[in-house]
Design a protein around this motif. Structure first.
Motif, PDB file in Angstrom:
ATOM      1  N   PRO A  80       7.304   9.508   9.059  1.00  0.00           N
ATOM      2  CA  PRO A  80       8.550  10.135   9.529  1.00  0.00           C
ATOM      3  C   PRO A  80       9.838   9.565   8.962  1.00  0.00           C
ATOM      4  CG  PRO A  80       7.026   9.761  11.342  1.00  0.00           C
ATOM      5  CD  PRO A  80       6.454   9.060  10.150  1.00  0.00           C
ATOM      6  N   GLN A  81       9.811   8.316   8.475  1.00  0.00           N
ATOM      7  CA  GLN A  81      11.048   7.740   7.988  1.00  0.00           C
ATOM      8  C   GLN A  81      11.405   8.161   6.572  1.00  0.00           C
ATOM      9  OE1 GLN A  81       8.916   6.340   9.899  1.00  0.00           O
ATOM     10  NE2 GLN A  81       9.807   4.878  11.314  1.00  0.00           N
ATOM     11  N   HIS A  82      10.567   8.906   5.918  1.00  0.00           N
ATOM     12  CA  HIS A  82      10.812   9.225   4.517  1.00  0.00           C
ATOM     13  C   HIS A  82      11.680  10.466   4.343  1.00  0.00           C
ATOM     14  CE1 HIS A  82       6.879   7.023   3.199  1.00  0.00           C
ATOM     15  NE2 HIS A  82       7.808   6.215   3.676  1.00  0.00           N
ATOM     16  N   VAL A  83      12.335  10.522   3.186  1.00  0.00           N
ATOM     17  CA  VAL A  83      13.040  11.711   2.741  1.00  0.00           C
ATOM     18  C   VAL A  83      12.271  12.228   1.531  1.00  0.00           C
ATOM     19  CG1 VAL A  83      15.181  12.613   1.777  1.00  0.00           C
ATOM     20  CG2 VAL A  83      15.255  10.839   3.542  1.00  0.00           C
ATOM     21  N   TYR A  84      12.080  13.525   1.445  1.00  0.00           N
ATOM     22  CA  TYR A  84      11.219  14.077   0.408  1.00  0.00           C
ATOM     23  C   TYR A  84      11.986  14.915  -0.595  1.00  0.00           C
ATOM     24  CZ  TYR A  84       7.610  12.537   3.486  1.00  0.00           C
ATOM     25  OH  TYR A  84       6.827  11.739   4.266  1.00  0.00           O
ATOM     26  N   LEU A  95       2.254  16.673  -5.254  1.00  0.00           N
ATOM     27  CA  LEU A  95       2.054  15.307  -4.784  1.00  0.00           C
ATOM     28  C   LEU A  95       3.109  14.971  -3.747  1.00  0.00           C
ATOM     29  CD1 LEU A  95       0.306  12.735  -5.482  1.00  0.00           C
ATOM     30  CD2 LEU A  95       2.203  12.062  -6.959  1.00  0.00           C
ATOM     31  N   SER A  96       2.701  14.370  -2.644  1.00  0.00           N
ATOM     32  CA  SER A  96       3.658  14.001  -1.597  1.00  0.00           C
ATOM     33  C   SER A  96       3.146  12.777  -0.869  1.00  0.00           C
ATOM     34  CB  SER A  96       3.853  15.157  -0.602  1.00  0.00           C
ATOM     35  OG  SER A  96       2.636  15.463   0.054  1.00  0.00           O
ATOM     36  N   ASP A  97       4.002  12.193  -0.053  1.00  0.00           N
ATOM     37  CA  ASP A  97       3.600  11.042   0.747  1.00  0.00           C
ATOM     38  C   ASP A  97       2.583  11.494   1.777  1.00  0.00           C
ATOM     39  OD1 ASP A  97       3.962   8.241   1.367  1.00  0.00           O
ATOM     40  OD2 ASP A  97       4.880   8.901   3.226  1.00  0.00           O
ATOM     41  N   THR A 148       0.841  -1.195   0.000  1.00  0.00           N
ATOM     42  CA  THR A 148       0.000   0.000   0.000  1.00  0.00           C
ATOM     43  C   THR A 148       0.880   1.250   0.000  1.00  0.00           C
ATOM     44  OG1 THR A 148      -1.762  -1.135   1.193  1.00  0.00           O
ATOM     45  CG2 THR A 148      -1.776   1.269   1.267  1.00  0.00           C
ATOM     46  N   ILE A 149       0.537   2.188  -0.873  1.00  0.00           N
ATOM     47  CA  ILE A 149       1.203   3.483  -0.918  1.00  0.00           C
ATOM     48  C   ILE A 149       0.112   4.553  -0.875  1.00  0.00           C
ATOM     49  CG2 ILE A 149       2.573   5.065  -2.335  1.00  0.00           C
ATOM     50  CD1 ILE A 149       4.086   2.669  -3.391  1.00  0.00           C
ATOM     51  N   ALA A 150       0.191   5.462   0.077  1.00  0.00           N
ATOM     52  CA  ALA A 150      -0.795   6.532   0.221  1.00  0.00           C
ATOM     53  C   ALA A 150      -0.145   7.865  -0.124  1.00  0.00           C
ATOM     54  CB  ALA A 150      -1.349   6.567   1.645  1.00  0.00           C
TER      55      ALA A 150
END
Length: 445
Positions: A141-145, A134-136, A72-74
Motif C-alpha cells: 500500500p505504501q507504493h506509488v505506481y 510488471l508491477s510490485d 527482498t523485492i517481489a
C-alpha cells in the motif's frame, strides 16, 4: 504499521512475432531504455522486449534491477494477448485483453537479473502481440505506481541479445544452538492489562500502544479496547475448542462509551463514534530486551475479514519514531485477499526523514499450499548486525538491511481496523480474530 510512501518503478515489455530465431534486447545494458533511476537508494527495475520466431512456443523476457538489491523485492507479471494489433491502447480495450500467464519474480539480496518465461498458447503470427506487464507484487500500500505499455508489431530483422539468466542468492537458515530467553502461551487470566502490570505488581502484556488507545495518525477506525475498561468489548479470550489465546477486533453497533455519558471517537473524526474495537498487546513492560542476535517467533493464525489489518512487529524500547520492524502485516482490503500473502518491512530515519523498505512476498514461494488463515504458522525474524531475515515455518523468505541498529526492541501483536485497508465492507463479518499459540525469543551468541 505506519503508513508511508516509497516508489518502485514498473514497466511493460512486448513480445512480438518477427522472422528468425528467439532474440531479446539486453535488460542489463549500461543505460537500459526503460530505467529511470529513483532517489535515495531506491532500485529501479527494467523489463525489455523479446522477439520470437513463428515456431517458438515460449518467450523469454529479461528483467533486471539497476543494481544488485540489498533487500527482498517481489514483482508480479501478467502476460496478455491483445486481440487487436492496430494500436488501440484505450483503457476499455485493455480490459478486453486476455491474460495468458501470470506469476512473480523474487529478487533476494545480492540478486540483479531474472528471466520471465511466458508459454505461448500458439505460435505468434504477424500482426499479433503479447504484453507482459510488471508491477510490485500485491500492491504494497505504501507504493506509488507507474506503468508503461510498449508494443511492437510484425517486422523484419534479427536483433542480438545476451542469454537471459536467473541470479540465485540463498537467504541464511536459522542459526543453531540458541538460548530461549522468553516464552509465553498467553493463557494466564491476567496475561494483559492497561498498565502492563498484574494486580500483584508483576509485569504482563500491555493492552494498548504506548501512547494511548487510538492510532489517529493512520486514521484507523478501531479503538484499542481493554475489557476491564470497555465492558462493551470482548477483545480477547480463550478458544474453548483449542484452549489457545485469541485477540480480536469487533463491531460495536452502538459505539463505545467513554464512561462519562458520551461516546469515544477518533481524534481525526470527533463527531463520529468508534463502532469498531481494535486489539493490541505489547511486551514493553514484560520483555523489551530483543537485540542483535535475537530471533523472535510468533505461532499464529488469522481470520480473513475485509477491513482488518493484523500485524506482528517490534518497536524500540524508547519508542523513538519511526524505528520499527514489521515481521508481517496482512492488509486485508477485501475477501479476495490471497491466503499466502504477507508484507514485511523496516522503518527508519534517513536523510530525508521517515523511510521504509518493504516487500509483499507470496509464501508459496517457500512452502507450497501456504495458508495464513486455515492453520497456524510460525512467523519470525532474526536481527543480525547487518541484515534482518524473516522466516515462515523456519524457512527464510524475506530480508532487509539492518538500518535501525541493535535495539533494544519489544514486541507488539495487534488486529487493527481501517487505516490503510479502508472501511470494512461488511460489519457482520467481524470479529476479526488472531489466534496465538505461542510467542518466544531465542538469543544467539
Amino acid at each position: 504499521m505506519r503508513a508511508t510512501r516509497r516508489q518502485l518503478l514498473t514497466g511493460v515489455a512486448s513480445v512480438v512475432c518477427l522472422s528468425g530465431d528467439l532474440r531479446a534486447t539486453s535488460a542489463w545494458a549500461d543505460t537500459p531504455a526503460n530505467v529511470v533511476q529513483a532517489s535515495e537508494s531506491e532500485i529501479a527495475v527494467a523489463i525489455h522486449d523479446a522477439t520470437v520466431g513463428s515456431e517458438d512456443s515460449v518467450a523469454r523476457i529479461p528483467v533486471a534491477l539497476s543494481m544488485p538489491t540489498n533487500r527482498t523485492i517481489a514483482l508480479e507479471y501478467i502476460a496478455r494477448d491483445r486481440e487487436n494489433a492496430r494500436g488501440d491502447r484505450s483503457e476499455a480495450h485493455a480490459s478486453t485483453s486476455q491474460a495468458i500467464a501470470r506469476g512473480y519474480l523474487i529478487f533476494q539480496p545480492g540478486e540483479q537479473q531474472k528471466t520471465i518465461v511466458v508459454p505461448l498458447p500458439r505460435p505468434l503470427q504477424a500482426g499479433r502481440s503479447l504484453e507482459v506487464e510488471l508491477s510490485d507484487y500485491f500492491i504494497y500500500p505504501q507504493h506509488v505506481y507507474t506503468s508503461r505499455i510498449g508494443r511492437i508489431t510484425a517486422g523484419d530483422g534479427t536483433p542480438s541479445y545476451p542469454t537471459p539468466r536467473n541470479d540465485l542468492f540463498e537467504l541464511p537458515p536459522l542459526p543453531a544452538r540458541g538460548t530461549v530467553v522468553f516464552s509465553d502461551d498467553l493463557r494466564d487470566p491476567e496475561f494483559a492489562s492497561d498498565s502492563g502490570f498484574r494486580s500483584d505488581g508483576r509485569p504482563c502484556w500491555q493492552s494498548r500502544p504506548s501512547h494511548g488507545r487510538r492510532q489517529d495518525g493512520n486514521r484507523e477506525l478501531g479503538y484499542y479496547a481493554d475489557p476491564t475498561l470497555n465492558p462493551e468489548a470482548k477483545v480477547w479470550g480463550i478458544d474453548p475448542s483449542t484452549g489457545q489465546r485469541f485477540i480480536q477486533a469487533e463491531y460495536v453497533e452502538n459505539g463505545l462509551s467513554d464512561g462519562k455519558g458520551d461516546k469515544l471517537s477518533p481524534g481525526w473524526q470527533p463527531t463520529v463514534p468508534f463502532k469498531y474495537t481494535a486489539a493490541m498487546i505489547n511486551s514493553r513492560t514484560l520483555f523489551n530486551r530483543i537485540t542483535s542476535g535475537s530471533y523472535v517467533e510468533f505461532d499464529v493464525r488469522f481470520s480473513k475479514v475485509a477491513g482488518s489489518w493484523p500485524a506482528l512487529w517490534l518497536k524500540r524500547d524508547n519508542n523513538q519514531p519511526p524505528l520499527e520492524i514489521d515481521i508481517l502485516e496482512a492488509f486485508i482490503k477485501s475477501d479476495s485477499y490471497p491466503a499466502d500473502a504477507v508484507t514485511s518491512s523496516i522503518h527508519w530515519l534517513g536523510e530525508n526523514g521517515h523511510r521504509t523498505f518493504g516487500a509483499s512476498v507470496p509464501l508459496t514461494h517457500v512452502e507450497p499450499g501456504a495458508d495464513i488463515f486455515s492453520r497456524f504458522n510460525r512467523f519470525g525474524c532474526f536481527i543480525g548486525e547487518k541484515q534482518i531475515v524473516y522466516y515462515f515455518n523456519d524457512k527464510p523468505f524475506c530480508a532487509m538491511p539492518n538500518l535501525l541498529g541493535p535495539g533494544s526492541w519489544y514486541m507488539l501483536v495487534d488486529v487493527a481496523v481501517g487505516g490503510i485497508v479502508g472501511e470494512p465492507s461488511d460489519a457482520s463479518a467481524f470479529p476479526a480474530r488472531m489466534s496465538i499459540a505461542s510467542v518466544k525469543v531465542i538469543q544467539y551468541g
